[in-house]
Motif scaffolding. Structure first.
Motif, PDB file in Angstrom:
ATOM      1  N   PHE A   1       1.019   5.480  -0.260  1.00 55.25           N
ATOM      2  CA  PHE A   1      -0.779   6.379  -0.121  1.00 55.25           C
ATOM      3  C   PHE A   1       0.477   7.373   0.285  1.00 55.25           C
ATOM      4  O   PHE A   1       1.472   7.954   0.138  1.00 55.25           O
ATOM      5  CB  PHE A   1      -1.311   6.620   1.474  1.00 55.25           C
ATOM      6  CG  PHE A   1       0.081   5.928   3.015  1.00 55.25           C
ATOM      7  CD1 PHE A   1       0.501   6.569   3.217  1.00 55.25           C
ATOM      8  CD2 PHE A   1       0.245   4.381   2.962  1.00 55.25           C
ATOM      9  CE1 PHE A   1       1.190   6.245   4.626  1.00 55.25           C
ATOM     10  CE2 PHE A   1       1.162   3.838   3.646  1.00 55.25           C
ATOM     11  CZ  PHE A   1       0.927   4.836   4.709  1.00 55.25           C
TER      12      PHE A   1
ATOM     13  N   SER B   1      -4.594   6.656  -1.765  1.00 54.01           N
ATOM     14  CA  SER B   1      -3.433   5.555  -1.971  1.00 54.01           C
ATOM     15  C   SER B   1      -3.722   4.712  -2.554  1.00 54.01           C
ATOM     16  O   SER B   1      -4.789   5.023  -3.803  1.00 54.01           O
ATOM     17  CB  SER B   1      -4.792   4.593  -0.558  1.00 54.01           C
ATOM     18  OG  SER B   1      -5.667   4.297  -0.143  1.00 54.01           O
TER      19      SER B   1
ATOM     20  N   THR C   1       0.350  -1.229   0.014  1.00 54.22           N
ATOM     21  CA  THR C   1       0.158   0.241  -0.271  1.00 54.22           C
ATOM     22  C   THR C   1       1.335   1.327   0.220  1.00 54.22           C
ATOM     23  O   THR C   1       1.260   0.990   0.589  1.00 54.22           O
ATOM     24  CB  THR C   1      -0.810  -0.260   1.179  1.00 54.22           C
ATOM     25  OG1 THR C   1      -1.246  -1.523   1.429  1.00 54.22           O
ATOM     26  CG2 THR C   1      -1.748   1.425   1.570  1.00 54.22           C
TER      27      THR C   1
END
Length: 183
Positions: free
Chosen positions: A18, A23, A16
């Motif tokens: 962000f 994101s 992930t």
């Protein structure tokens, strides 16, 4: 952030990325590379599916109604902090019980105050848990999966991470669901 999970019987490593406004969550499922793009307020979402062996490049763009429908399926939690602590992948964590006020189901989650991150993606349901979730359940389409944060590092995000490449066909979420057998 690198996360480990088990989805549909497969161990999955999830990355992930962000920033303050959005994101991008990326993982592989079989031959497919999947990326989910969302804004920080969960008002826009796109699911990108790239299957090179089948020459498939699709970007399913969610409508506001579809996003609202997905949001409505998420649990609404009431949190009860516990006293139990443990270290998970180097993070000092404390146990918190999350009770879904819609179903009554409870989940044990582990949060840390070692780091501060923007509230993004699926972690938004844990906004009032008292820390950043490190080991927790994530939810989609009424299903849950256990996830554990393996690491969080500050790094330059690869170019194009938050965009839809021009060679992807834009389709609806319903079209994507039909392609994947309704899932």
């Amino acid at each position: 952030m690198t996360i480990s999970s088990n989805m549909m019987g497969q161990n999955i490593e999830i990355k992930t990325y962000f920033r303050s406004d959005s994101s991008a969550t990326a993982f592989n499922s079989g031959p497919a590379a999947i990326k989910v793009l969302t804004d920080k307020d969960a008002k826009s979402m796109a699911i990108l599916v790239d299957v090179p062996v089948a020459s498939i490049k699709k970007a399913a763009i969610a409508t506001p109604a579809e996003i609202e429908e997905q949001q409505a399926k998420l649990p609404v939690f009431q949190f009860t902090p516990g006293t139990e602590t443990k270290v998970i992948n180097g993070f000092n964590c404390k146990k918190v019980t999350a009770k879904d006020t819609k179903t009554g189901k409870t989940y044990d989650i582990w949060v840390t105050n070692d780091v501060v991150l923007p509230q993004i993606g699926g972690a938004k349901v844990y906004a009032n848990a008292g820390g950043v979730p490190i080991q927790y359940a994530t939810f989609q389409n009424g299903q849950s999966a256990e996830v554990t944060v393996k690491s969080i590092v500050e790094q330059k995000v690869p170019a194009g991470t938050f965009g839809i490449p021009a060679d992807f066909d834009k389709i609806s979420l319903d079209d994507l669901k039909a392609m994947s057998g309704g899932n």
